[in-house]
Every structure is written in C-alpha cells, then in structure tokens.
Design an enzyme around this catalytic site. Structure first.
Site, short mmCIF file in Angstrom:
data_model
loop_
_atom_site.label_atom_id
_atom_site.label_comp_id
_atom_site.label_asym_id
_atom_site.label_seq_id
_atom_site.Cartn_x
_atom_site.Cartn_y
_atom_site.Cartn_z
N ARG A 91 0.85 -1.18 0.00
CA ARG A 91 0.00 0.00 0.00
C ARG A 91 0.89 1.24 0.00
O ARG A 91 1.84 1.33 0.77
CB ARG A 91 -0.92 0.01 1.23
CG ARG A 91 -1.80 1.25 1.36
CD ARG A 91 -2.75 1.09 2.53
NE ARG A 91 -3.78 0.11 2.23
CZ ARG A 91 -4.97 0.39 1.73
NH1 ARG A 91 -5.29 1.65 1.46
NH2 ARG A 91 -5.85 -0.56 1.49
N LYS A 112 -2.55 -4.01 -9.34
CA LYS A 112 -2.18 -2.72 -8.77
C LYS A 112 -3.26 -1.71 -9.09
O LYS A 112 -3.56 -1.44 -10.26
CB LYS A 112 -0.83 -2.29 -9.36
CG LYS A 112 -0.16 -1.11 -8.69
CD LYS A 112 1.24 -0.93 -9.30
CE LYS A 112 2.02 0.16 -8.62
NZ LYS A 112 3.39 0.29 -9.20
N ASP A 241 14.45 5.05 -10.90
CA ASP A 241 14.20 4.78 -9.48
C ASP A 241 14.59 3.35 -9.12
O ASP A 241 13.85 2.64 -8.44
CB ASP A 241 12.73 5.04 -9.14
CG ASP A 241 12.50 5.18 -7.63
OD1 ASP A 241 13.48 5.45 -6.90
OD2 ASP A 241 11.35 5.00 -7.18
#
Length: 424
Positions: A91, A112, A241
């Site tokens: 989450r 998702k 990332d």
C-alpha cells in the site's frame, strides 16, 4: 547545502506519491476478497460501458474482459468475474497492490490499483503504463504487464498504448500535461488497474536479508540485474528509481528470478513522428540516431530531479543527467547486496540495502557526498573481511564514478558482469 536539503525533501515527497509498497501483515483490508468484475465493451476503445448496479460500492472495482462485436450494449452479455482478490500485499499513498487469482486458469497475478485523483498521480501512473506498454518484447528480468484498465465513475475501458481514439485516455494525458484536474472531482473517482505477474519472493531487501549470504545467488542476481537494465536501455527506457524496493523476486521456476518493477518515475526516451518530437516533457531532450524513432539514451538529457536519495547519482541531484544514472544506482545496490550494507529508513523504519558515506554520526547518500566532494575516493570493499573479487571491485568503482562518462553503459556493464561472474 540548503539547496540539497530542499531537494531531498522534494524527492521524499515524490517517493510518497509514487507509492513504494511495504508488505502488510495485519488484518485484511475492506477490499479483500472482492472480485474484479468483467464488463462488456463495445467494438472500439472509445466506448465506455456502465457496470452492473450493485448495492456495495466496493463491488464496483472492475476491469475489462475484452471487446465485443455487438454494438447494442443493452444486449451485450455480462461475463463472469475474471480475477478474485486474495489479499493486500502493499500500500502506498495513491495505490494498493493485491495478490489475485485468475478464475479461469488459477494463475496468480498482482493487481495494482492506482487512484488518479490528482495530476501528479496521473503522471506517475501513465509513466508506468507507457514504459511497460512500449516494450514489444518480453524479458525474463522485467515485470510483465498483462493488461491495464481505466475505471471512472462506474465506467471501464481497456487501455492501449497511444490510443488517440479513446477520449478517456486523452483526458488522462491532458491531466498529466496540464497539471490540472480534467477528469472530475472526488465524486467521480478515477482508477487505473494494472494486472501484472505476481512475484511471491518479495523484494530484494526481504529476499537477501532473510537468508544467509550465498555467493552463488549474489552472482546470479548481479547478472540478472545487469541484463534487465541493458534490455531497458536498449528499448529506450530509463528507470530512474532503481532500488531494492523496486526489484522483485519470482520463484515460480524453482530458482529466484529478478524482476525489475515500479516504472512510475521512468522515462521512455523515444522520438515520435517529427524530427524533434520526444516522449515526455519537462525539458528533457534527446539526441537521435539514424532511426528517428530511437535515441541514444546515454545522450538523452533528463532534467527532472527524481528518485530515491540513497541510490541517486551526483548529477541527478543537480538535475542534469542521462541513463548513466541507472548504472550508478545499480552500483549502489550491488555493492550493498554483496557486503550486506544496510540502513534504517526514517519513514518506514525498515532495514534497507544501501551503501552510504559516514559523516560524523550521520550517514549521507553516496551521490550527494560525491556532489559535494567530487575527488572523494570510495572505500570498496567497505568491510575488511569482504570476499569481493578484484574484478568486481574495479567494476563497482567504474559504475560509481562521479563523472557519468567514466561509467560503463548498460551493454558494456552486461558484458563485464558476465565475465566477472563466469570467472568466479
């Protein structure tokens, strides 16, 4: 220094927005056990179809099962649910990840659910969709997207890459580009559902830190990570990332397989159409090769300072970088994995793999420390009893070079990593 601190606070807000997920071991949330309903769609992607009327609003989570040739939507057949949600596994601030099962095949998938209630959330969701949907070929070490569906105010539509006929898709793009809400307010919730392969081994942090050191696994993971980044760069995708949280482990084949995931901050560096058109904004500019639809990602300059600070290259802190920033992040990850260097994240309180520089009683991201002191020499290996080979030590020093031009590109990295791991 004040500028760096300001940037770090900004970057941490980006991390929160993109919803890095932590495994939840508590009670099942309200969404648990709900079924993603299949609904009929018309014969083109510009048709939105209302869901069945349901008393429970939580039952309205849905996605498309495909397209129907019947243009009379009133006569279109309502199909059985395709996926059942089993449990919540992660989450973030704008999304939830579930483990689900395909009712027809029994296969487990990850679902998702991303709430597109603000322009910044839409931008992150579209970035992930564009990156995964743009891949024409699959790769064993990149998470696979099965399908993506847009749900808004009781209407659902299967998403396809670059579909200019879909008004809903174009509205999402407009929201991202304009930076303002164009899809309505809270009374008209908008979600993107991503159905992807499920990775039962957790993320790289969980997998490595829950097991005894294993040189064979380390070598395998180094090879797989290098191949994944080489594949992405060859397909004009800069991840931006890379960190252990975004590296998942699949064990379906009986052995651990790396899956690079979470492309919310990624950039698809490909030209489209006219000579000077590129995918993505924000002042990013690319240099084309002979094929106008491709670019050299190592010469495609990016200007949006984003990522996770402990894995960011020095030039990312300055906001002027290329795909070589992914090589730096991978160097930090591999170095930390081999020597089990960890730190405690201040927000999640989790133990995370990551290399750093000590400054008094504080720890500082390697990239930030290098930006402040470009002549700094990294102590690799960091541990006196390290089993790191000389070949890997030299490769890590090259991957973590302060000057991006001194780092290998992804293809060179893959070649050198294969040589090092095969010689071990």
């Amino acid at each position: 220094m004040d500028t760096h601190n300001t940037m770090r606070r900004k970057l941490r807000r980006v991390q929160v927005c993109k919803g890095g997920v932590d495994v939840q071991n508590g009670n099942m949330k309200r969404d648990m056990g709900k079924v993603l309903r299949a609904i009929p769609l018309g014969n083109n992607e510009d048709t939105d179809v209302p869901m069945e009327d349901r008393d429970d609003p939580m039952e309205q989570d849905c996605f498309s099962s495909g397209f129907f040739k019947n243009e009379n939507l009133e006569n279109a057949m309502i199909m059985a649910p395709r996926y059942s949600l089993l449990r919540e596994v992660g989450r973030g601030s704008y999304g939830v990840v579930y483990e689900a099962v395909a009712r027809k095949t029994g296969a487990r998938v990850a679902v998702k659910k991303l709430r597109c209630d603000a322009p910044e959330n839409v931008e992150l969701a579209l970035a992930e969709f564009w990156a995964l949907a743009s891949l024409e070929k699959k790769h064993e070490n990149v998470v696979q997207l099965e399908e993506c569906v847009l749900q808004r105010n009781g209407l659902a539509q299967k998403m396809s890459h670059g579909n200019k006929r879909s008004k809903q898709y174009l509205r999402l793009v407009e929201t991202s580009l304009k930076g303002e809400r164009v899809l309505g307010g809270p009374e008209e919730p908008c979600y993107l559902w991503f159905v992807m392969e499920f990775c039962e081994g957790g993320d790289l942090n969980q997998y490595i830190l829950s097991r005894r050191p294993d040189p064979r696994t380390n070598r395998s993971f180094m090879q797989q990570l290098s191949r994944a980044v080489a594949f992405l760069h060859q397909n004009n995708i800069v991840h931006r990332d890379l960190k252990p949280d975004n590296i998942l482990i699949s064990q379906r084949s009986g052995k651990p397989v790396i899956k690079v995931a979470d492309f919310g901050l990624s950039k698809v560096c490909a030209g489209l159409g006219a000579e000077h058109d590129v995918v993505g904004g924000g002042g990013d500019q690319g240099e084309r090769t002979a094929n106008r639809n491709t670019v050299n990602v190592n010469k495609f300059w990016l200007s949006s300072a984003c990522g996770s600070d402990f894995y960011m290259a020095p030039e990312v802190w300055e906001g002027h970088y290329t795909a070589k920033a992914d090589i730096f992040a991978l160097g930090i990850i591999i170095w930390a994995m081999i020597e089990r260097i960890t730190f405690i994240d201040g927000e999640s309180k989790r133990e995370l793999l990551g290399s750093y520089v000590r400054r008094g009683g504080d720890i500082v991201p390697v990239g930030e420390a290098m930006l402040e002191n470009p002549k700094m020499v990294l102590s690799i290996p960091a541990r006196s009893r390290s089993c790191m080979s000389e070949g890997l030590r030299r490769l890590l020093l090259d991957m973590l070079a302060v000057n991006p031009q001194d780092r290998p590109d992804a293809t060179q990295l893959q070649t050198r990593m294969d040589q090092i791991t095969c010689a071990a």
